[in-house]
Design an enzyme around this catalytic site. Structure first.
Site, PDB file in Angstrom:
ATOM      1  N   SER A  70       1.607  -1.491  17.293  1.00  0.00           N
ATOM      2  CA  SER A  70       1.081  -0.439  17.991  1.00  0.00           C
ATOM      3  C   SER A  70       0.601  -1.242  19.668  1.00  0.00           C
ATOM      4  CB  SER A  70      -0.272   0.041  17.605  1.00  0.00           C
ATOM      5  OG  SER A  70      -0.031   0.749  16.230  1.00  0.00           O
TER       6      SER A  70
HETATM    7  N1  SAH Z   1      -1.547  -1.083  13.472  1.00  0.00           N
HETATM    8  C1  SAH Z   1      -0.186  -1.476  12.889  1.00  0.00           C
HETATM    9  C2  SAH Z   1       0.728  -0.161  13.047  1.00  0.00           C
HETATM   10  C3  SAH Z   1       2.155  -0.299  12.280  1.00  0.00           C
HETATM   11  S1  SAH Z   1       3.002   1.014  12.424  1.00  0.00           S
HETATM   12  C4  SAH Z   1       0.388  -2.544  13.849  1.00  0.00           C
HETATM   13  O1  SAH Z   1      -0.210  -2.539  14.760  1.00  0.00           O
HETATM   14  O2  SAH Z   1       1.048  -3.405  13.393  1.00  0.00           O
HETATM   15  C5  SAH Z   1       2.386   2.156  11.131  1.00  0.00           C
HETATM   16  C6  SAH Z   1       2.575   1.513   9.558  1.00  0.00           C
HETATM   17  O3  SAH Z   1       2.294   2.662   8.915  1.00  0.00           O
HETATM   18  C7  SAH Z   1       4.137   1.243   9.346  1.00  0.00           C
HETATM   19  O4  SAH Z   1       3.921  -0.150   8.821  1.00  0.00           O
HETATM   20  C8  SAH Z   1       4.430   1.965   8.241  1.00  0.00           C
HETATM   21  O5  SAH Z   1       5.218   1.433   7.122  1.00  0.00           O
HETATM   22  C9  SAH Z   1       3.099   2.293   7.682  1.00  0.00           C
HETATM   23  N2  SAH Z   1       2.861   3.596   6.828  1.00  0.00           N
HETATM   24  C10 SAH Z   1       3.725   5.072   7.026  1.00  0.00           C
HETATM   25  N3  SAH Z   1       3.241   5.886   6.409  1.00  0.00           N
HETATM   26  C11 SAH Z   1       2.597   5.354   5.448  1.00  0.00           C
HETATM   27  C12 SAH Z   1       1.794   5.552   4.340  1.00  0.00           C
HETATM   28  N4  SAH Z   1       1.971   6.641   3.735  1.00  0.00           N
HETATM   29  N5  SAH Z   1       1.185   4.697   3.542  1.00  0.00           N
HETATM   30  C13 SAH Z   1       0.893   3.452   4.125  1.00  0.00           C
HETATM   31  N6  SAH Z   1       1.518   2.968   5.041  1.00  0.00           N
HETATM   32  C14 SAH Z   1       2.325   3.785   5.744  1.00  0.00           C
END
Ligand code: SAH
Length: 221
Positions: A70
Site C-alpha cells: 500500500s
Molecule cells: N498492507 C499490505 C497490503 C497488501 S495488498 C501491504 O502493504 O503489503 C492486499 C493483500 O490482501 C494481498 O496480499 C492479497 O493477497 C490479500 N488478500 C486479498 N483477499 C484476501 C482474503 N480474502 N483474505 C486474506 N488476504 C487477502
C-alpha cells in the site's frame, strides 16, 4: 518498541525516509506517534531489490503474486483512523501482503493478528518481521473472509483488500466499541473507505474517502 537498525544508503537512506515523513505531514497526517512508528520501519526491506530505490515514493509498488504494497499515505491514514488516542489490545488485519502495514501497527497496539490468502506472502512477511525483532504478531494463511474466530472479538479490524460488501464474519468478530476500516467496491479506482463502529445495539457505518485497493478474493491463493 525499538526495531533493529536497518538504515539503507542513497535512495533508501534515513534522509530519504525523512522526506517521506515530511510529505505525510504535508498530506495532513498529524499524529507524532504514528509518524514515529512509520519512521522506524525500513520500507525498502519490504520489496524486491528492483523496487527498493522507489520505496519511499508515495506510491503502491508490486510485491509479487499480482499484489501491491500500500501507498505510504494510505497506511498512515488508516493507522491514524484506527489507533488515534485509543489503546488497542488486539487488532485483526486482513491482507498481510508484504507485512509493511503490520510492522507499523505492531508498534502501536498490543498485538496484531494478520491473515493472508497467499502463502508465500504470509511466510515472507513473518520472516521479515521476525528479522526486525517484531514479536507481537501472529500470522494465518487463510481466507480473511472468515476472520480469525478463535482470537475474536477484536478491538479493531483493518482490511487491506476491497470486497464488494462487508463480510459478515468480520462484523461478528468486532468487539462492542470496536472499529473496522474497510475499502468497499467492485473494481480498482471506484472503492470507498468505510468506517464501521460496533455499538451495543448494532453497527454505525460511515463513508470516508475514495481509495484504490486490490480486490478481496475468496479462498486460499
Ligand atoms: N498492507 C499490505 C497490503 C497488501 S495488498 C501491504 O502493504 O503489503 C492486499 C493483500 O490482501 C494481498 O496480499 C492479497 O493477497 C490479500 N488478500 C486479498 N483477499 C484476501 C482474503 N480474502 N483474505 C486474506 N488476504 C487477502
Amino acid at each position: 518498541m525499538r526495531l533493529k537498525d536497518t538504515e539503507g544508503i542513497g535512495m533508501t537512506s534515513r534522509r530519504t525516509r525523512e522526506r517521506m515523513i515530511n510529505r505525510l505531514i504535508e498530506q495532513g497526517i498529524g499524529s507524532h506517534k504514528i509518524l514515529g512508528a512509520i519512521r522506524n520501519v525500513p520500507r525498502h526491506l519490504f520489496m524486491d531489490d528492483a523496487f527498493a530505490s522507489r520505496a519511499y515514493e508515495d506510491t503502491a509498488l508490486p510485491i509479487g503474486y499480482g499484489q501491491t504494497i500500500s501507498q505510504p499515505y494510505i497506511v498512515a491514514k488508516m493507522t491514524e483512523l484506527l489507533v488515534d488516542q485509543r489503546h488497542l489490545k488486539n487488532v485483526l488485519e486482513i491482507g498481510t501482503g508484504c507485512g509493511y502495514q503490520t510492522a507499523v501497527l505492531a508498534q502501536l497496539v498490543d498485538y496484531v493478528y494478520t491473515v493472508e490468502r497467499i502463502y508465500p506472502l504470509s511466510k515472507q512477511a513473518k520472516d521479515r518481521l521476525w528479522g526486525l525483532d517484531i514479536r507481537n504478531v501472529s500470522y494465518l494463511h487463510s481466507d480473511g473472509g472468515w476472520g480469525w474466530q478463535e482470537k475474536a472479538p477484536f478491538d479493531a479490524i483493518l482490511v487491506a483488500a476491497a470486497p464488494p460488501e462487508i463480510p459478515e464474519k468480520l462484523l461478528e468478530q468486532l468487539a462492542v466499541g470496536g472499529i473496522m476500516l474497510i475499502p468497499i467496491g467492485k473494481e480498482r479506482g471506484i472503492q470507498e473507505l468505510q468506517r464501521v463502529i460496533r455499538t451495543e445495539s448494532g453497527y454505525e457505518i460511515e463513508c470516508l474517502e475514495p481509495v484504490s485497493f486490490v480486490p478481496f478474493l475468496s479462498g486460499k491463493g
